[in-house]
Design a protein around this motif. Structure first.
Motif, short mmCIF file in Angstrom:
data_model
loop_
_atom_site.label_atom_id
_atom_site.label_comp_id
_atom_site.label_asym_id
_atom_site.label_seq_id
_atom_site.Cartn_x
_atom_site.Cartn_y
_atom_site.Cartn_z
N ALA A 1 0.82 -1.18 -0.12
CA ALA A 1 0.23 -0.08 -0.09
C ALA A 1 0.88 1.24 0.08
CB ALA A 1 -0.93 -0.15 1.20
N ALA A 2 1.96 1.38 0.93
CA ALA A 2 2.82 2.48 0.88
C ALA A 2 3.39 2.54 -0.55
CB ALA A 2 4.09 2.04 2.01
N VAL A 3 4.01 1.57 -0.96
CA VAL A 3 4.66 1.60 -2.39
C VAL A 3 3.86 2.06 -3.32
CG1 VAL A 3 5.88 0.39 -4.29
CG2 VAL A 3 6.52 -0.09 -1.81
N VAL A 4 2.47 1.71 -3.58
CA VAL A 4 1.57 2.03 -4.48
C VAL A 4 1.29 3.58 -4.27
CG1 VAL A 4 -0.49 1.77 -5.73
CG2 VAL A 4 0.97 -0.30 -5.10
N ALA A 5 1.04 3.83 -3.17
CA ALA A 5 0.74 5.15 -2.68
C ALA A 5 1.57 6.23 -3.08
CB ALA A 5 0.27 5.37 -1.20
N LEU A 6 2.87 5.88 -3.19
CA LEU A 6 4.07 6.98 -3.40
C LEU A 6 4.63 6.83 -4.77
CD1 LEU A 6 6.58 5.99 -0.66
CD2 LEU A 6 5.16 8.20 -0.75
N LEU A 7 3.81 6.06 -5.90
CA LEU A 7 4.19 6.18 -7.20
C LEU A 7 3.50 7.33 -7.64
CD1 LEU A 7 3.29 2.56 -8.29
CD2 LEU A 7 5.53 3.61 -8.32
N PRO A 8 4.07 8.01 -8.93
CA PRO A 8 3.39 9.19 -9.33
C PRO A 8 1.83 8.87 -9.91
CG PRO A 8 5.62 8.69 -10.51
CD PRO A 8 5.16 7.76 -9.44
N ALA A 9 1.13 10.02 -9.74
CA ALA A 9 -0.39 9.99 -10.17
C ALA A 9 -0.43 9.51 -11.73
CB ALA A 9 -0.98 11.28 -10.05
N GLY A 10 0.52 9.54 -12.54
CA GLY A 10 0.50 9.37 -13.80
C GLY A 10 0.68 7.72 -14.06
N ARG A 11 0.96 7.28 -13.27
CA ARG A 11 1.32 5.78 -13.28
C ARG A 11 0.35 4.87 -12.62
NH1 ARG A 11 7.60 4.53 -12.05
NH2 ARG A 11 6.90 2.69 -12.97
N ASP A 12 -1.28 5.12 -13.04
CA ASP A 12 -2.13 4.71 -12.40
C ASP A 12 -2.10 3.21 -12.57
OD1 ASP A 12 -4.53 5.46 -10.74
OD2 ASP A 12 -5.31 4.08 -12.36
N ARG A 13 -2.17 2.70 -13.81
CA ARG A 13 -2.19 1.35 -14.30
C ARG A 13 -0.95 0.40 -13.64
NH1 ARG A 13 -1.55 -2.52 -18.12
NH2 ARG A 13 -3.31 -3.93 -18.43
N GLN A 14 0.01 1.20 -13.65
CA GLN A 14 1.19 0.43 -13.18
C GLN A 14 1.22 0.23 -11.47
OE1 GLN A 14 1.49 2.83 -15.25
NE2 GLN A 14 2.98 2.71 -16.71
N GLY A 15 0.44 1.15 -10.93
CA GLY A 15 0.12 0.92 -9.56
C GLY A 15 -0.66 -0.19 -9.35
N ARG A 16 -1.51 -0.33 -10.01
CA ARG A 16 -2.84 -1.36 -10.09
C ARG A 16 -1.95 -2.73 -9.95
NH1 ARG A 16 -6.97 0.13 -14.00
NH2 ARG A 16 -5.62 1.97 -14.49
N ILE A 17 -1.13 -2.74 -10.78
CA ILE A 17 -0.21 -4.12 -11.35
C ILE A 17 0.73 -4.06 -9.99
CG2 ILE A 17 1.57 -5.12 -12.85
CD1 ILE A 17 0.29 -3.67 -15.09
N VAL A 18 1.45 -3.40 -9.69
CA VAL A 18 2.03 -3.53 -8.50
C VAL A 18 1.41 -4.04 -7.37
CG1 VAL A 18 3.49 -2.24 -6.73
CG2 VAL A 18 3.90 -1.68 -9.10
N ALA A 19 0.26 -3.35 -6.88
CA ALA A 19 -0.66 -3.93 -5.70
C ALA A 19 -0.78 -5.41 -6.15
CB ALA A 19 -1.97 -3.10 -5.75
N THR A 20 -1.35 -5.74 -7.38
CA THR A 20 -1.67 -7.16 -7.64
C THR A 20 -0.42 -8.08 -7.08
OG1 THR A 20 -3.07 -6.51 -9.36
CG2 THR A 20 -2.36 -8.71 -9.38
N VAL A 21 0.69 -7.84 -7.38
CA VAL A 21 1.92 -8.21 -7.21
C VAL A 21 2.11 -8.78 -5.65
CG1 VAL A 21 4.38 -8.49 -7.13
CG2 VAL A 21 3.10 -7.65 -9.45
N PHE A 22 2.05 -7.51 -4.97
CA PHE A 22 1.87 -7.62 -3.39
C PHE A 22 0.83 -8.55 -3.04
CE2 PHE A 22 4.81 -3.87 -3.79
CZ PHE A 22 5.68 -4.24 -2.57
N ALA A 23 -0.30 -8.41 -3.43
CA ALA A 23 -1.31 -9.14 -3.04
C ALA A 23 -1.00 -10.60 -3.44
CB ALA A 23 -2.72 -8.74 -3.51
N ALA A 24 -0.57 -11.00 -4.46
CA ALA A 24 -0.14 -12.19 -4.80
C ALA A 24 0.90 -12.92 -3.85
CB ALA A 24 0.29 -12.26 -6.26
#
Length: 520
Positions: free
Chosen positions: A29-52
């Motif tokens: 959650a912290a890593v995804v929150a710190l990503l730039p706003a323009g990298r929205d889809r990449q943030g969702r992919i990163v969140a999915t990796v952490f959830a996995a």
């Protein structure tokens, strides 16, 4: 001795896995929150990796569980015995030394299926957001909230200290409010406020019950509190009344359920899946682990009233569903009936009944999670959830119609699928309890099961049969790969648990017997 067990296992491989299960989604959650706003889809992919990764950690627990020859349920020999209710793996650290509070985590057969279910559904929901974010909002923020919800839910199921349990129980409040209010339907803010007000009322009662137990017993350790040998009968009755109402709001159990239909109707698809799949289970799990475990005499005192309320919930949920004309709202009210069967199992205060409640929890999470995924797909693509405008689904989307039919039949309790065992054995538990009251409740609950079949068959007739409506024509689209990824595991597990319910019930007889104070 128990203290020796804790000292030896504090930094074992198992305890590290427990800690990682909370730290990984929090870090994600912290890593995804710190990503730039323009990298929205990449943030969702990163969140999915952490959830996995978190889901993978939940599957590691049986592998790092100490052998029963090393840490058995019972210890014999010189010195005080080990308490009979010990977790598979354990982490017990000093949290607030001045107040004697401890960061105490553990998992056993009662909590483990719900831990795995939480990890699975969070992974599926995070992956689902990669394809589409409701209303074009920030998918990155939604993914962050899903990971925070996972931390709160997992912490609730893992906590073995009452105050720590309360803290994690409350962690989910604001993230769930934000999910509904930020990505829900037209009436999302009103539904989110209603959810918060009900939940806060329950939180006050839960805190009062927790403080009363800790003050009277001198400890918040759930292992030591099981059986409540240090609490008088009067105290146990007061404690159970406070806890039962608090958990009933979260479950939700009739008549404290009225926030649920609004929340489900307005919540985005992933919000409905998490809400139905795991958040509701925090209430029923708490009633078993904390309510029955800490105040068994209070549970026995309240059992007849709980049984009556459970049967009313089963009938009320079914009768309301027979009149519902909105798809997600119907599924939401069906949860009231299903949770009624779970409560009936708990109210019997038998090992069979509690096992039925555990099976009902898991089955409801799998099946209703699948139903809300499918309902969300139908509503998003058709532009409506009104059953008056949804007809002929089998003509335009036969695969979607077939999957929805499977989920509906599983939810009505067809033998061989996951939904059957919890409802059937809740009735068996009531029969085992015996006496005119419980036999009557068993008969009425069985009638409620027949009504459940009636409204789901009615739903299938209206949704899949008949002439194709204009709204359903828009469903002539290909099902995306991420949607199959979200649906297929739930379908397979519904079949697997239906054929092998022992997957949920393994190592539950002894801890449940210990909670009830009876011989396994």
């Amino acid at each position: 001795m128990y203290r020796d067990y804790v000292a030896d296992s504090t930094w074992s491989a198992g305890s590290m896995v427990l800690l990682a299960m909370l730290l990984v989604p929090a870090l994600g959650a912290a890593v995804v929150a710190l990503l730039p706003a323009g990298r929205d889809r990449q943030g969702r992919i990163v969140a999915t990796v952490f959830a996995a990764i978190t889901f993978g950690l939940t599957l590691l627990v049986p592998l790092v569980r100490p052998s029963t020859t090393d840490f058995g349920w019972f210890a014999y020999g010189d010195g005080p015995p080990v308490p009979p209710l010990l977790p598979w793996v354990n982490l017990d650290l000093s949290w607030v030394p001045a107040l004697g509070l401890r960061f105490h985590l553990g998992v056993d057969g009662v909590s483990y299926p719900l831990v795995v279910l939480t990890g699975l559904l969070t992974l599926l929901c995070c992956a689902y957001t990669v394809r589409k974010v409701p209303h074009g909002g920030s998918g990155r923020t939604l993914a962050v909230l899903l990971l925070i919800l996972e931390v709160g839910v997992l912490g609730t199921f893992l906590s073995l200290d009452l105050l720590l349990f309360f803290v994690f129980f409350e962690v989910v409040l604001l993230p769930m409010y934000a999910v509904i209010a930020g990505w829900g339907g037209p009436e999302r803010r009103a539904a989110a406020r209603k959810f918060v007000l009900y939940t806060l009322a329950g939180s006050v009662l839960l805190l009062l019950g927790v403080v009363l137990v800790v003050t009277k017993a001198g400890t918040g350790n759930l292992i030591m509190l099981t059986g409540a040998s240090g609490l008088t009968r009067t105290t146990q009755c007061v404690v159970f009344a406070l806890l039962a109402v608090a958990f009933a709001i979260k479950a939700p159990l009739w008549p404290l359920h009225t926030w649920l239909p609004d929340a489900h109707t307005e919540a985005p698809t992933v919000g409905s899946v998490i809400l139905a799949g795991v958040l509701l289970k925090m209430g029923t799990y708490g009633l078993i682990r904390v309510g029955v475990g800490v105040a068994p005499e209070g549970a026995a005192w309240a059992a007849p009233a709980l049984g009556v309320l459970a049967v009313i919930a089963i009938l009320a949920g079914s009768l309301i569903c027979l009149r519902q004309r909105e798809l997600k709202r119907l599924i939401a009210y069906s949860s009231v009936g299903h949770m009624g069967f779970v409560l009936l199992g708990i109210a019997t205060l038998t090992v069979t009944g509690l096992q039925a409640a555990l099976l009902g929890n898991v089955a409801h999470g799998l099946i209703t999670g699948l139903l809300f995924f499918l309902a969300g797909t139908i509503k998003d693509r058709a532009g409506t959830g009104s059953l008056d405008q949804l007809s002929g689904l089998r003509e335009t989307a036969p695969r979607l119609a077939g999957l929805f039919g499977f989920a509906a039949i599983a939810s009505l309790g067809l033998p061989g699928l996951a939904g059957f065992w919890g409802e059937a054995f809740a009735v068996v538990g009531a029969v085992q309890r015996g006496g005119p009251l419980w036999l009557t409740l068993a008969a009425v609950a069985a009638l409620g099961g027949a009504l459940t079949a009636a409204y789901f068959l009615r739903l299938l007739r209206r949704l899949t049969q008949g002439p194709t409506t204009p709204s359903v024509h828009s469903l002539r689209t290909t099902i995306a790969g991420v949607e199959w990824f979200a649906w297929v595991p739930l379908v397979m597990l519904t079949l697997l648990v239906g054929v092998l319910p022992v997957l949920v019930l393994v190592d539950t007889a002894l801890p449940l017997a210990t909670l009830l104070g009876v011989q396994p």
